[in-house]
Design an enzyme around this catalytic site. Structure first.
Site, PDB file in Angstrom:
ATOM      1  N   MET A  79       5.890  92.601 -46.438  1.00 19.87           N
ATOM      2  CA  MET A  79       6.379  91.887 -47.619  1.00 19.87           C
ATOM      3  C   MET A  79       5.516  92.161 -48.856  1.00 19.87           C
ATOM      4  O   MET A  79       4.444  92.737 -48.766  1.00 19.87           O
ATOM      5  CB  MET A  79       6.420  90.386 -47.326  1.00 19.87           C
ATOM      6  CG  MET A  79       7.387  89.997 -46.221  1.00 19.87           C
ATOM      7  SD  MET A  79       7.413  88.215 -45.876  1.00 19.87           S
ATOM      8  CE  MET A  79       8.132  87.586 -47.397  1.00 19.87           C
ATOM      9  N   ASP A 235       8.917  90.859 -42.635  1.00 19.09           N
ATOM     10  CA  ASP A 235       8.437  91.037 -41.260  1.00 19.09           C
ATOM     11  C   ASP A 235       8.295  89.726 -40.491  1.00 19.09           C
ATOM     12  O   ASP A 235       8.638  89.659 -39.301  1.00 19.09           O
ATOM     13  CB  ASP A 235       7.117  91.821 -41.243  1.00 19.09           C
ATOM     14  CG  ASP A 235       6.049  91.273 -42.198  1.00 19.09           C
ATOM     15  OD1 ASP A 235       6.268  90.212 -42.822  1.00 19.09           O
ATOM     16  OD2 ASP A 235       4.992  91.923 -42.307  1.00 19.09           O
TER      17      ASP A 235
END
Length: 484
Positions: A79, A235
Site C-alpha cells: 500500500m 495487501d
C-alpha cells in the site's frame, strides 16, 4: 481457475486456485528495494512488471492448461506507494514506497489541517501517499508539474494488465485522499495537495470487475482475453480475504516484514488519535481497523544478519517452550513506528543488556519486543472501540511456535493456527478474482480456514509478561528523548 497476483515489497507472488478454492500452483519472483538516502525507499515500476512476467512464465511452463482455464484475476499489493505517471502513462521517477519516511514534515503539516482526520478517519502518516506528493512538489517540481496520474503499486500493475486507470477502496483509503466513510475521492483533500480528481484513478469495490486482460498479455500467457481483473485489495485487506477475516469481530495477527493486528468492522469507526488505521475493507459496505508496526520479522532478519545466522537458526536455539522474559528488552523501531506512536524519527534499541546477554537472549528479546509492539496495537484498538476475543495467525513469522506463544501471552488472547495451506494476500486476491468473474457472494467465498491448533496464553507466565510489557512501555519516551 482463478489467479491471484500479490505485488509485495520483496517480490511478486502468482497463485492459481481451482473452482473449489483448492491451491493448484504458485510461483514467486524477487524484488529489490533502492535506498539512495537515509529514510528513502523506492522501486522502479518496470521491475514490478518484470517480476510479474517472471512469475507468470513459471506458471505457464508448469501449468499451461490450468492457466488457460483462468476466468478471473485478483490483485493485491503493497500500500501507499506513490507512482507518478506522465500523460503517456510513463513513470516519471521511481515509486516512493510505504516505508519511505522522507515526507514526515509534509505529513505533519497535512495532519495539522483538521479536514484530513475528519474525512479520512486517520492520522496522515509519513508513509501515506498524499504527503509524498507534497514532498515531490517541493523538491522535484518538474516531476509534480508533469504528473497526470498518481497510481498505487498494484494499480500500476493493473494498468499494464488492462490498460485501465482504476483503484479500489481498501488501497485508496491509505492515500489520505479518500473520504473513507463515503468511499469516494475527496475534492477537498486533493485540493489541499494541489491535485484534483483528474489525477486519480477511477474507483471500484474490490469484488467488482475493473477491466479485462489485454489481448497481448493474454496471448503471452495462453489465456483468454475475456479474463476479468477484479478491483482487488491492498495487501492487508487481501490477507483478510484470504484468512476469512471479513465478518465483524474477526481478527488476524500478521507476522510479516511489517506486523499488523487487523479487525473487521461492519461500520466506520474512526479514532485517529489512537494511531489505528481505519480503512475501507475490500468487500462492499465493510470497513476495518488495524494497528501497524513497521518492523516485525524484519527485526529478526536484522538480528540474523548481525549474527551471521538464518532467522530459523536463531529461533531454534530457543526451542518451543516459552521462557520468562529476561532482563534484555528490545524496541523494534528500526524504521520508525506507526501504531501507537506515529513516530518516523524514532529508532530501535536494546535496554537491560548484561554480560549474560548471549545470542539466544537477544533473540528472545527481539521476539518479545515485537510481541509487545502487538500489545501496543491491541491497546490502541481497544481505545478505538474494538475488542478482540481471539486472532488468527498469518505471515511467515507465524511458523515460529515460540513467537506465537509469546504473542498470545503478551496479548492475553488465544491465537488460532490455520491448517496447512496458503491463506495470505495472493490467496485473498484469487478469491476476489473468483467473486468478480462469477458474481459470487463474497461472504460465501471468503470463509475462514480450518484451524489446526490454538495457542492459549501462558497463564503461569502472564504476570511476568505483563511486568515486562510495562517496562517496555516506559522505554519509548526515554529512547525518544535520547535519540531524536
Amino acid at each position: 481457475m482463478y489467479l491471484g497476483l500479490d505485488l509485495g515489497t520483496s517480490g511478486v507472488k502468482a497463485l492459481l486456485i481451482g473452482g473449489n478454492q483448492e491451491i493448484i500452483a504458485s510461483a514467486n519472483a524477487p524484488l529489490e528495494v533502492m535506498r539512495p538516502h537515509a529514510g528513502w525507499s523506492e522501486q522502479d515500476p518496470a521491475d514490478w512488471i518484470a517480476a510479474t512476467q517472471a512469475a507468470m512464465d513459471q506458471l505457464k511452463r508448469s501449468h499451461p492448461e490450468e492457466l488457460a482455464a483462468v476466468r478471473g484475476i485478483g490483485l493485491s499489493g503493497q500500500m501507499h506507494g506513490a507512482t507518478l505517471l506522465d500523460a503517456a502513462d510513463k513513470p516519471l521517477r521511481p515509486s516512493i514506497l510505504w516505508n519511505d519516511t522522507r515526507s514526515h514534515a509534509e505529513a505533519a503539516a497535512l495532519d495539522a489541517d483538521p479536514i484530513f482526520r475528519d474525512l479520512t478517519g486517520n492520522i496522515v502518516f509519513p508513509g501515506f501517499t498524499a504527503p509524498k506528493l507534497v514532498w515531490v512538489k517541493a523538491n522535484e517540481p518538474e516531476h509534480f508539474a508533469a504528473t497526470a496520474k498518481v497510481l498505487l503499486p498494484k494499480d500500476y500493475l493493473r494498468l499494464w494488465l488492462t490498460g485501465e486507470h482504476v483503484s479500489e477502496m481498501s488501497d485508496a483509503a491509505g492515500t489520505a485522499w479518500l473520504d473513507v466513510a463515503s468511499r469516494r475521492w475527496s475534492p477537498e483533500l486533493l485540493a489541499a495537495t494541489d491535485l484534483d480528481e483528474s489525477h486519480m484513478p477511477d474507483l471500484v469495490e474490490g469484488t467488482e470487475v475493473s477491466g479485462r486482460l489485454r489481448r497481448e498479455i493474454a496471448s503471452r500467457w495462453g489465456m483468454a482475453d475475456s479474463v476479468v481483473v477484479a478491483g482487488g485489495a491492498g495487501d492487508n485487506a487481501a490477507s483478510a480475504c484470504g484468512a476469512g477475516t471479513v465478518a465483524p469481530g474477526s481478527a488476524f495477527v500478521s507476522l510479516g516484514t511489517s506486523g499488523v493486528l487487523f479487525a473487521a468492522n461492519e461500520s466506520y469507526l474512526p479514532n485517529p488519535a489512537s494511531a489505528v488505521h481505519t480503512f475501507c475493507h475490500a468487500l462492499p459496505t465493510t470497513w476495518h481497523q488495524m494497528g501497524v508496526i513497521l518492523s516485525a520479522t524484519d527485526s529478526l532478519n536484522w538480528l540474523a544478519g548481525i549474527c551471521g545466522r538464518k532467522p530459523a537458526e536463531l529461533t531454534a536455539e530457543l526451542g518451543d517452550t516459552l521462557r520468562t522474559p529476561g532482563s534484555a528488552t528490545f524496541l523494534p523501531y528500526l524504521s520508525g513506528e506507526r501504531t501507537p506512536h506515529n513516530d518516523a524519527a524514532i529508532r530501535g534499541g536494546f535496554a537491560g543488556l548484561s554480560h549474560r546477554s548471549d545470542r539466544p537472549a537477544l533473540t528472545q528479546a527481539v521476539m518479545e519486543g515485537v510481541a509487545f509492539a502487538f500489545r501496543d496495537n491491541l491497546e490502541a484498538l481497544k481505545s478505538a472501540g474494538t475488542e478482540l476475543a481471539r486472532a488468527t495467525a498469518i505471515g511467515g513469522g507465524s511458523r515460529s511456535t515460540y513467537w506465537l506463544k509469546a504473542i498470545a501471552t503478551a496479548l492475553n488472547l488465544p491465537i488460532d493456527i490455520p491448517a496447512e495451506g496458503d491463506f495470505g494476500a495472493a490467496f485473498g486476491a484469487a478469491r476476489l478474482g473468483l467473486i468478480a468473474a462469477e458474481k459470487a457472494d463474497p461472504l460465501s467465498v471468503c470463509t475462514p480456514p480450518a484451524i489446526a491448533a490454538t495457542i492459549e496464553p501462558d497463564a503461569e507466565l502472564g504476570p511476568a509478561f505483563e511486568a515486562a510489557y510495562q517496562r517496555y512501555t516506559r522505554l519509548y519516551p526515554a529512547l525518544r528523548g535520547a535519540t531524536t
